[in-house]
Design a protein around this motif. Structure first.
Motif, PDB file in Angstrom:
ATOM      1  N   GLU A 133      11.236  13.325 -28.720  1.00 42.68           N
ATOM      2  CA  GLU A 133      10.524  13.045 -26.959  1.00 42.68           C
ATOM      3  C   GLU A 133      10.938  11.655 -26.523  1.00 42.68           C
ATOM      4  O   GLU A 133      11.154  11.555 -25.742  1.00 42.68           O
ATOM      5  CB  GLU A 133       9.567  13.811 -26.823  1.00 42.68           C
ATOM      6  CG  GLU A 133       9.052  12.674 -25.452  1.00 42.68           C
ATOM      7  CD  GLU A 133       7.365  13.651 -25.807  1.00 42.68           C
ATOM      8  OE1 GLU A 133       6.526  12.822 -24.503  1.00 42.68           O
ATOM      9  OE2 GLU A 133       6.447  13.993 -26.503  1.00 42.68           O
ATOM     10  N   LYS A 134      11.148  10.598 -27.805  1.00 40.59           N
ATOM     11  CA  LYS A 134      11.046   9.445 -27.552  1.00 40.59           C
ATOM     12  C   LYS A 134      12.154   9.370 -28.008  1.00 40.59           C
ATOM     13  O   LYS A 134      12.613   8.233 -26.461  1.00 40.59           O
ATOM     14  CB  LYS A 134      10.056   8.440 -28.685  1.00 40.59           C
ATOM     15  CG  LYS A 134      10.320   6.925 -28.495  1.00 40.59           C
ATOM     16  CD  LYS A 134      10.180   6.077 -29.567  1.00 40.59           C
ATOM     17  CE  LYS A 134       9.928   4.276 -28.806  1.00 40.59           C
ATOM     18  NZ  LYS A 134       9.414   4.032 -30.282  1.00 40.59           N
ATOM     19  N   GLU A 135      13.389   9.466 -28.271  1.00 41.47           N
ATOM     20  CA  GLU A 135      14.669   8.990 -27.779  1.00 41.47           C
ATOM     21  C   GLU A 135      15.532   9.877 -26.685  1.00 41.47           C
ATOM     22  O   GLU A 135      16.018   9.094 -25.560  1.00 41.47           O
ATOM     23  CB  GLU A 135      15.624   9.953 -29.170  1.00 41.47           C
ATOM     24  CG  GLU A 135      16.660   9.860 -29.473  1.00 41.47           C
ATOM     25  CD  GLU A 135      17.145   9.904 -30.620  1.00 41.47           C
ATOM     26  OE1 GLU A 135      18.940   9.762 -30.684  1.00 41.47           O
ATOM     27  OE2 GLU A 135      16.427  11.184 -30.715  1.00 41.47           O
ATOM     28  N   ARG A 192      15.574   7.195 -19.651  1.00 41.31           N
ATOM     29  CA  ARG A 192      15.375   6.236 -18.905  1.00 41.31           C
ATOM     30  C   ARG A 192      16.104   5.284 -18.218  1.00 41.31           C
ATOM     31  O   ARG A 192      16.365   4.170 -16.833  1.00 41.31           O
ATOM     32  CB  ARG A 192      14.624   5.078 -19.342  1.00 41.31           C
ATOM     33  CG  ARG A 192      13.101   4.279 -18.796  1.00 41.31           C
ATOM     34  CD  ARG A 192      12.471   4.116 -19.915  1.00 41.31           C
ATOM     35  NE  ARG A 192      11.160   5.078 -19.914  1.00 41.31           N
ATOM     36  CZ  ARG A 192      10.666   5.359 -20.962  1.00 41.31           C
ATOM     37  NH1 ARG A 192      11.669   4.810 -21.709  1.00 41.31           N
ATOM     38  NH2 ARG A 192      10.042   6.265 -21.319  1.00 41.31           N
ATOM     39  N   GLY A 193      17.194   4.700 -18.653  1.00 39.08           N
ATOM     40  CA  GLY A 193      18.513   4.309 -18.534  1.00 39.08           C
ATOM     41  C   GLY A 193      19.473   4.980 -17.126  1.00 39.08           C
ATOM     42  O   GLY A 193      19.664   4.382 -16.525  1.00 39.08           O
ATOM     43  N   THR A 230      23.004  13.019 -23.122  1.00 31.68           N
ATOM     44  CA  THR A 230      22.132  13.505 -23.963  1.00 31.68           C
ATOM     45  C   THR A 230      22.637  14.393 -25.113  1.00 31.68           C
ATOM     46  O   THR A 230      22.228  15.092 -26.028  1.00 31.68           O
ATOM     47  CB  THR A 230      21.095  14.344 -22.861  1.00 31.68           C
ATOM     48  OG1 THR A 230      21.922  15.504 -22.651  1.00 31.68           O
ATOM     49  CG2 THR A 230      20.243  13.562 -21.987  1.00 31.68           C
ATOM     50  N   LYS A 238      13.693  10.916 -23.966  1.00 30.75           N
ATOM     51  CA  LYS A 238      13.136  10.024 -22.285  1.00 30.75           C
ATOM     52  C   LYS A 238      13.635   8.461 -22.435  1.00 30.75           C
ATOM     53  O   LYS A 238      13.889   7.698 -21.856  1.00 30.75           O
ATOM     54  CB  LYS A 238      11.924  10.103 -22.639  1.00 30.75           C
ATOM     55  CG  LYS A 238      10.718  10.463 -22.392  1.00 30.75           C
ATOM     56  CD  LYS A 238       9.455  10.874 -22.327  1.00 30.75           C
ATOM     57  CE  LYS A 238       8.704  11.873 -22.023  1.00 30.75           C
ATOM     58  NZ  LYS A 238       7.467  11.981 -21.920  1.00 30.75           N
ATOM     59  N   GLU A 239      14.463   7.726 -24.028  1.00 34.99           N
ATOM     60  CA  GLU A 239      14.754   6.290 -23.765  1.00 34.99           C
ATOM     61  C   GLU A 239      16.145   6.352 -23.322  1.00 34.99           C
ATOM     62  O   GLU A 239      16.798   5.668 -22.137  1.00 34.99           O
ATOM     63  CB  GLU A 239      14.396   5.657 -25.245  1.00 34.99           C
ATOM     64  CG  GLU A 239      12.994   5.405 -25.114  1.00 34.99           C
ATOM     65  CD  GLU A 239      13.490   4.709 -26.902  1.00 34.99           C
ATOM     66  OE1 GLU A 239      13.908   4.662 -26.875  1.00 34.99           O
ATOM     67  OE2 GLU A 239      11.675   3.905 -26.948  1.00 34.99           O
ATOM     68  N   ARG A 240      16.394   7.967 -23.684  1.00 39.20           N
ATOM     69  CA  ARG A 240      17.993   7.542 -23.297  1.00 39.20           C
ATOM     70  C   ARG A 240      18.156   7.616 -21.495  1.00 39.20           C
ATOM     71  O   ARG A 240      19.324   6.987 -20.951  1.00 39.20           O
ATOM     72  CB  ARG A 240      19.136   9.036 -24.199  1.00 39.20           C
ATOM     73  CG  ARG A 240      20.639   9.109 -23.775  1.00 39.20           C
ATOM     74  CD  ARG A 240      21.479   7.615 -23.797  1.00 39.20           C
ATOM     75  NE  ARG A 240      20.994   7.610 -25.212  1.00 39.20           N
ATOM     76  CZ  ARG A 240      21.838   8.307 -26.590  1.00 39.20           C
ATOM     77  NH1 ARG A 240      22.675   9.876 -25.800  1.00 39.20           N
ATOM     78  NH2 ARG A 240      21.940   8.277 -27.379  1.00 39.20           N
TER      79      ARG A 240
END
Length: 816
Positions: A336-338, A344-345, A243, A340-342
């Protein structure tokens, strides 16, 4: 919100619950260039700490967008102050074309809760209930108990990391920044050193936390890990490190409590039963059973099994919180979207619990004890946290200095301070070793351009620069170097550029004679011995070396000695021995002295020797380095090939090497003349000197002297093996290298050789460098001149086009 800190002494604080914490800053280390085994070792650093016997830990990573002016160099060269201001403005303009808000920089902190004996704890809590102070002379037994435990923590931490104890103002900064981040870009520890008390309006409106200060309001959002795999995935589980290359600053707080295995098993069972109860209620109500709930139940069953199979392993209760700030809710939602997507991987699920935002914000305050809902506390093994790779960074460079290039996949800017060396004493932050830097690379790799650029910016911002130029690559600087500046500043700048080509006229006769360049007579005699012993190929074990040493020492009895005095002494060896040592040499010794004198005199038959053999009857004016940028070149040097064995050197090769040795001696004298002023010394073709024992001793001496005389020595060479005295080298640059040389460079940087690294170095473009800073962080960077005209002036390629053509090509390339 009640302020959590009740007592504070430097890095030791006591919170409102009576818990005692001590905080440390750790130096971030590079991670991307480590081998698989080294990455495992990096992870085990934190694992070792978490296996310790401490009750609780706080891992804190803060990411600031630093204003570019916080990197501003010191502007020490008052002669070129106007030029420095112009160049710095252009550097900022260039940087802002990439990052509008500044430069991202991470800071890593570790807090450890220490537990005094039970009687001490009760006394501390009694004091806090009243109006007393923990750290007073009235209760020295508490004072000493706490300080003693803190020393134990620091000692233990020092075996794992490179920690610095926080100062009181730094604790204040870490506290207050939670209420000022996103509001004031200039908020940093240097400006906010007065107190750690803070105030501000914090409110929860429209499902978001809003913080207002100085008539400005920003939106805070805090996300907590609600689900993650219990077992780590080894090298692919660097969820903390992952992150750090997002497009916005992301803070991280991990609060950890240790448990015995028995307690951990009990808590896991209770949590699993609670989840099963929730699933049962949903089933009885014939409602939809959330698949995530079933997954969490299975995870907890796996956790129970893991606990039973590892009874000796400590277990941890951890809350992992990410924090971000933005001006608007829309920006927060994009972040938040960026984020969470990071994650989630990595099979990590983030939740933004609305009602708990204030408590999650408080988790970033040192020593705080915020309430974290049980659903957001993970039961984990130490490995599951350490595998996140806390303390890793891909940032390299200095915290202050000029802009030198960009690094990493995100194109982070690299700032460079040439005056700083690595720390040598962790208890004394001002103690540093030599600021010397090595630059290696094959011809065309950009090593000379890199050195030239550092030298020019060093002169403009820090002090003086000297370039020894054996190939006279800088001969065109007199006309071209200032073209990057507007006409008025160009004239000022070029008035401080001095280029001296030696070996062309009678004024140069004897100008590099050690007896002329050295202010210290003893040093002059030693330099003369080194030069002549090399020229005559004498080792320290040769009797001729002993005689030469005595001849040099006899010069103390001559009013104005020069190298020419030595053969004169040797030709009259018997009288000098009798007059000053009261001994009569035998015929063999007199004959050897005569032979040595003839060999020295024969060297004077070559024109180039005129530079270092001064005429005692007509002494030259000593070489001066009074300008900001000084270039000293020598006409028609015959440098040997880098791979040529010394036994095959011609007399021309030897004499050319002697010239460089004498020039090194002249530079050394200059260093001692200006001890307080920073000096950059660029030694081109270092291999030609350091390949000889005498030359290597001279360069070693120069580097050691530089540390005490505020001088940075830059050995510049094609191969690592020609870099002298590598133990005093701070930062390192390495350009294109292939085969065994690439492997040696990797080992020189302290990395583990691999096919990936070797192929990367072998594929470097011109100006692309493997760079290791003084904090031992390593990365790949592209050196940038910022000004196209300066880039052209520093280009020494034989097929370099004219300036207009060069600019047109570069502009077309950038547009493409």
């Amino acid at each position: 919100m009640e302020f959590p800190i009740k007592e504070l002494r430097n890095n030791i604080l006591v919170n409102s619950e009576g818990d005692v914490w001590c905080y440390y800053r750790i130096a971030p280390q590079d991670y991307a260039y480590l081998s698989e085994n080294e990455k495992v070792g990096f992870q085990r650093k934190l694992e070792t700490l978490l296996y310790g016997s401490y009750q609780a830990y706080h891992l804190l990573r803060i990411t600031n967008t630093k204003d570019l002016d916080t990197f501003k160099p010191p502007m020490n060269n008052k002669k070129l102050l106007l030029v420095a201001e112009f160049v710095w403005a252009k550097m900022k303009e260039f940087a802002r074309s990439f990052y509008q808000d500044g430069v991202l920089e991470e800071g890593f902190y570790i807090g450890v809760q220490i537990t005094p004996v039970e009687s001490t704890i009760s006394v501390i809590k009694d004091i806090l209930k009243g109006a007393g102070s923990l750290f007073t002379k009235a209760i020295p037994e508490i004072d000493q108990a706490v300080l003693s435990m803190e020393r134990e923590v620091y000692s233990f931490l020092s075996k794992i990391y490179k920690p610095d104890r926080l100062k009181q103002r730094e604790v204040g900064y870490l506290t207050k920044r939670n209420y000022w981040k996103g509001i004031r870009s200039d908020f940093d520890v240097e400006r906010e050193a007065s107190t750690f008390w803070c105030s501000g309006q914090v409110s929860l409106e429209s499902r978001y936390l809003r913080v207002a200060q100085d008539e400005k309001e920003v939106i805070h959002a805090y996300f907590v890990v609600s689900s993650m795999e219990f077992e780590n995935n080894g090298m692919n589980f660097d969820y903390i490190y992952a992150t750090q290359d997002l497009s916005v600053p992301v803070d991280l707080s991990i609060r950890i409590e240790t448990m015995t295995n028995e307690v951990a098993q009990k808590e896991a069972v209770e949590k699993r039963r609670s989840l099963e109860g929730q699933a049962m209620h949903q089933a009885e109500a014939e409602a939809y059973v959330n698949p995530d709930l079933s997954k969490r139940i299975n995870q907890m069953m796996d956790v129970e099994d893991e606990f039973r199979s590892s009874k000796e392993k400590p277990m941890l209760k951890a809350s992992i919180v990410y924090g971000v700030v933005a001006d608007t809710i829309e920006e927060i939602q994009i972040i938040e979207k960026e984020l969470k997507e990071r994650l989630r991987g990595y099979r990590i699920i983030l939740t933004r619990p609305i009602a708990d935002q204030a408590d999650l914000m408080a988790s970033f305050i040192p020593g705080a004890a915020p309430y974290i809902a049980p659903d957001y506390i993970r039961v984990m093994e130490p490995e599951a946290i350490s595998s996140g790779v806390f303390g890793a960074t891909d940032s390299i460079g200095s915290h202050m200095g000029f802009l030198l290039g960009v690094a990493g996949s995100q194109g982070r800017f690299v700032f460079f301070d040439p005056s700083q060396g690595p720390k040598v004493d962790p208890d004394n932050p001002t103690a540093t070793s030599s600021p010397s830097v090595s630059i290696t690379g094959i011809p065309g790799s950009g090593k000379s351009v890199t050195a030239n650029l550092i030298g020019i910016w060093s002169a403009i911002f820090f002090g003086k620069s000297i370039f020894t130029d054996p190939k006279f690559d800088r001969r065109a600087w007199a006309e071209e170097l200032g073209l990057f500046l507007p006409p008025d500043l160009r004239e000022l700048f070029m008035s401080e550029v001095y280029i001296r080509e030696l070996g062309k006229g009678e004024d140069d006769a004897g100008i590099l004679d050690p007896f002329i360049t050295q202010n210290n007579p003893e040093r002059a005699r030693m330099m003369a011995l080194e030069v002549l012993s090399y020229l005559l190929r004498l080792g320290v074990d040769d009797f001729g070396y002993t005689m030469l040493s005595e001849a040099c020492s006899f010069t103390r009895h001559i009013a104005n000695p020069t190298l020419n005095s030595i053969p004169t002494i040797l030709n009259n060896w018997a009288s000098w021995q009798l007059n000053y040592k009261q001994v009569t040499p035998n015929s063999d010794e007199i004959q050897l002295a005569s032979i040595l004198a003839r060999r020295i005199s024969s060297c004077k038959d070559h024109a180039i020797s005129n530079i270092f053999f001064a005429n005692p009857e007509d002494l030259p004016v000593p070489l001066r380095f009074d300008y900001s940028i000084n270039v000293v070149a020598v006409n028609k040097l015959q440098l040997p090939d880098v791979n040529l064995d010394r036994s095959e050197y011609t007399i021309g090769h030897q004499l050319s090497t002697v010239v460089l040795m004498c020039l090194t001696a002249a530079v050394e004298a200059f260093i001692t003349e200006y001890p307080s002023e920073f000096k950059f010394i660029g030694n081109d073709e270092t291999w030609a000197i350091s390949s000889t024992p005498q030359g290597r001793r001279m360069v070693d001496s120069l580097q050691l002297l530089g540390r005490s005389m505020n001088a940075a020595i830059y050995p510049i060479s094609q191969k690592y093996e020609h870099i002298p005295n590598t133990e005093v080298i701070g930062a390192k640059f390495a350009g294109l290298a292939r085969g065994e040389e690439a492997t040696r460079i990797i080992e020189y940087f302290g990395l583990e050789p691999s096919e990936y690294l070797e192929s990367q170095i072998a594929g470097f473009e011109p100006g692309e460098m493997l760079f290791q800073d003084i904090y031992e962080r390593t990365g790949t960077m592209q050196v940038l001149a910022i000004f196209i005209e300066l880039e052209w002036a520093l280009n020494t390629s034989p097929d370099r086009p004219d300036l207009d053509t060069y600019i047109a090509r570069q502009m077309a390339r950038m547009e493409a």
